[in-house]
Enzyme design. Sequence first.
Site, PDB file in Angstrom:
ATOM      1  N   THR A  46       0.802  -1.225   0.000  1.00 60.15           N
ATOM      2  CA  THR A  46       0.000   0.000   0.000  1.00 60.15           C
ATOM      3  C   THR A  46       0.833   1.274   0.000  1.00 60.15           C
ATOM      4  O   THR A  46       0.293   2.353  -0.232  1.00 60.15           O
ATOM      5  CB  THR A  46      -0.923   0.034   1.227  1.00 60.15           C
ATOM      6  OG1 THR A  46      -0.134  -0.082   2.429  1.00 60.15           O
ATOM      7  CG2 THR A  46      -1.920  -1.115   1.179  1.00 60.15           C
ATOM      8  N   THR A  67      -1.988  -6.989  -1.624  1.00 64.90           N
ATOM      9  CA  THR A  67      -2.907  -6.533  -0.592  1.00 64.90           C
ATOM     10  C   THR A  67      -4.338  -6.705  -1.070  1.00 64.90           C
ATOM     11  O   THR A  67      -4.599  -6.810  -2.272  1.00 64.90           O
ATOM     12  CB  THR A  67      -2.674  -5.045  -0.271  1.00 64.90           C
ATOM     13  OG1 THR A  67      -2.873  -4.268  -1.469  1.00 64.90           O
ATOM     14  CG2 THR A  67      -1.267  -4.804   0.242  1.00 64.90           C
ATOM     15  N   ASP A 147     -24.443  -3.759   4.099  1.00 69.91           N
ATOM     16  CA  ASP A 147     -23.629  -3.811   2.876  1.00 69.91           C
ATOM     17  C   ASP A 147     -24.504  -3.401   1.702  1.00 69.91           C
ATOM     18  O   ASP A 147     -25.031  -4.262   0.979  1.00 69.91           O
ATOM     19  CB  ASP A 147     -23.061  -5.217   2.670  1.00 69.91           C
ATOM     20  CG  ASP A 147     -21.936  -5.248   1.638  1.00 69.91           C
ATOM     21  OD1 ASP A 147     -22.070  -4.554   0.616  1.00 69.91           O
ATOM     22  OD2 ASP A 147     -20.936  -5.955   1.860  1.00 69.91           O
ATOM     23  N   ARG A 209      -9.736   0.752   6.198  1.00 69.35           N
ATOM     24  CA  ARG A 209      -8.837   1.811   5.761  1.00 69.35           C
ATOM     25  C   ARG A 209      -9.018   2.986   6.718  1.00 69.35           C
ATOM     26  O   ARG A 209     -10.109   3.260   7.204  1.00 69.35           O
ATOM     27  CB  ARG A 209      -9.131   2.245   4.315  1.00 69.35           C
ATOM     28  CG  ARG A 209      -8.584   1.270   3.272  1.00 69.35           C
ATOM     29  CD  ARG A 209      -7.068   1.279   3.253  1.00 69.35           C
ATOM     30  NE  ARG A 209      -6.483   0.396   2.263  1.00 69.35           N
ATOM     31  CZ  ARG A 209      -6.097  -0.840   2.496  1.00 69.35           C
ATOM     32  NH1 ARG A 209      -6.254  -1.374   3.708  1.00 69.35           N
ATOM     33  NH2 ARG A 209      -5.534  -1.563   1.551  1.00 69.35           N
ATOM     34  N   ASP A 233      -6.818  -0.111  13.927  1.00 73.04           N
ATOM     35  CA  ASP A 233      -5.626  -0.682  13.289  1.00 73.04           C
ATOM     36  C   ASP A 233      -5.208   0.129  12.072  1.00 73.04           C
ATOM     37  O   ASP A 233      -4.030   0.182  11.733  1.00 73.04           O
ATOM     38  CB  ASP A 233      -5.889  -2.136  12.876  1.00 73.04           C
ATOM     39  CG  ASP A 233      -4.677  -2.768  12.199  1.00 73.04           C
ATOM     40  OD1 ASP A 233      -3.634  -2.884  12.878  1.00 73.04           O
ATOM     41  OD2 ASP A 233      -4.766  -3.125  11.009  1.00 73.04           O
ATOM     42  N   GLU A 238      -1.403   7.771   7.847  1.00 78.25           N
ATOM     43  CA  GLU A 238      -0.295   6.870   8.202  1.00 78.25           C
ATOM     44  C   GLU A 238       0.957   7.257   7.399  1.00 78.25           C
ATOM     45  O   GLU A 238       0.861   7.593   6.232  1.00 78.25           O
ATOM     46  CB  GLU A 238      -0.668   5.417   7.875  1.00 78.25           C
ATOM     47  CG  GLU A 238      -1.785   4.858   8.710  1.00 78.25           C
ATOM     48  CD  GLU A 238      -2.135   3.411   8.314  1.00 78.25           C
ATOM     49  OE1 GLU A 238      -1.377   2.800   7.512  1.00 78.25           O
ATOM     50  OE2 GLU A 238      -3.156   2.901   8.777  1.00 78.25           O
ATOM     51  N   HIS A 255      -1.497  -0.991  11.708  1.00 81.17           N
ATOM     52  CA  HIS A 255      -1.963  -1.510  10.409  1.00 81.17           C
ATOM     53  C   HIS A 255      -1.426  -2.918  10.161  1.00 81.17           C
ATOM     54  O   HIS A 255      -0.853  -3.207   9.100  1.00 81.17           O
ATOM     55  CB  HIS A 255      -1.547  -0.564   9.281  1.00 81.17           C
ATOM     56  CG  HIS A 255      -2.371  -0.722   8.028  1.00 81.17           C
ATOM     57  ND1 HIS A 255      -2.555   0.288   7.132  1.00 81.17           N
ATOM     58  CD2 HIS A 255      -3.052  -1.784   7.527  1.00 81.17           C
ATOM     59  CE1 HIS A 255      -3.298  -0.131   6.122  1.00 81.17           C
ATOM     60  NE2 HIS A 255      -3.615  -1.393   6.341  1.00 81.17           N
ATOM     61  N   GLY A 258      -4.050  -7.653   9.203  1.00 83.98           N
ATOM     62  CA  GLY A 258      -3.954  -8.684   8.177  1.00 83.98           C
ATOM     63  C   GLY A 258      -2.591  -9.328   8.076  1.00 83.98           C
ATOM     64  O   GLY A 258      -2.326 -10.076   7.132  1.00 83.98           O
TER      65      GLY A 258
END
Length: 341
Positions: A46, A67, A147, A209, A233, A238, A255, A258
């Site tokens: 990223t 990613t 969603d 994000r 997270d 960032e 972050h 994952g």
Amino acid sequence: MKIIIDDKIPYIRESVAALGADAVYKKGSEIGPADVRDADALIVRTRTRCDEALLGGSSVSFVATATIGFDHIDAGYMRRAGIEWMSCPGCNASSVAQYVRSVLLLMRYRLGAALGGMTLGIVGCGHVGTKVAAAARGLGMRILVCDPPRQERGEGDGFVSLDTVARECDVITFHVPLTKDGPHPTYHLAGRGFFDSLVRRPVVINTSRGAVADNGALLDAIIYNKVSRAVVDTWENEPLISRALLGRVWIGTPHIAGYSADGKVNADNMVIDGLCRHFGLRRPPLIVPPALPADFTPEADIDDPCLRLYNPEKDSAALKAAPGRFEELRGNYRLRREHRS
């Protein structure tokens, strides 16, 4: 064939070497136009913005990001330039679900929460959200799913609105891509209006994000007791994250939700698959995850095997002790294993 590769992508070097490629490994944030000018492929995470400023005039015909997210890829430019690109949807879904499940278990062990009597709101239910839902059901929680894109496509039923999530949920977790356009933009989806509408002072979790949650509004929501606790997270700006927000969150990590070895291996294999397809190469053997480190020591005071395997409190303590080391903590993260290991 010349490939430029982010040097923090683990496990991929042997497979790239087997392809006979001329591989150049470099810090993702430092990959520039001069690096890619005569390259054939680019493999990133990223921290590399892939757009005309980077790729214009280069010989790159294939870009892969190892990613799930791809908001750092300028898809419009890629299409206009005829550059094939790919992301790795679902690669680390189990890892993020492991993180969220560990947070829920910490609510039980540290806060005395009766998870079986609580409602979890999942905002975004793709690869990650689906696994989070399964984990939470296993803990006896009631699940509400918001969603809108899936709802409009007719993919199942039982979806609820974000207003319903804000009204009925004790825990709310976000698993959406970052988008600013289209019918359902997610930029600052959790903004001041959302936090003002909360009814049950929920625990709010963001592992999607950073800009999905307005960090300033989240900080105010914590200060004014609209949320009981926050778990963050992914952060805005960032690695220059809000230290005020970090000081107020219950769990704050760099972050890495994952960042399991299993998820990284999944991404590496997907990238190698795509690379070989694009260039018509024979695929080298599949990459497999490493064993647990010999010095792995599980949590001694916790009975649950999943939480003993991974407790995000340690990552949170490390970031809170040294927020200026965000990028270092993330880049040098000791990849954990998932429960199936």
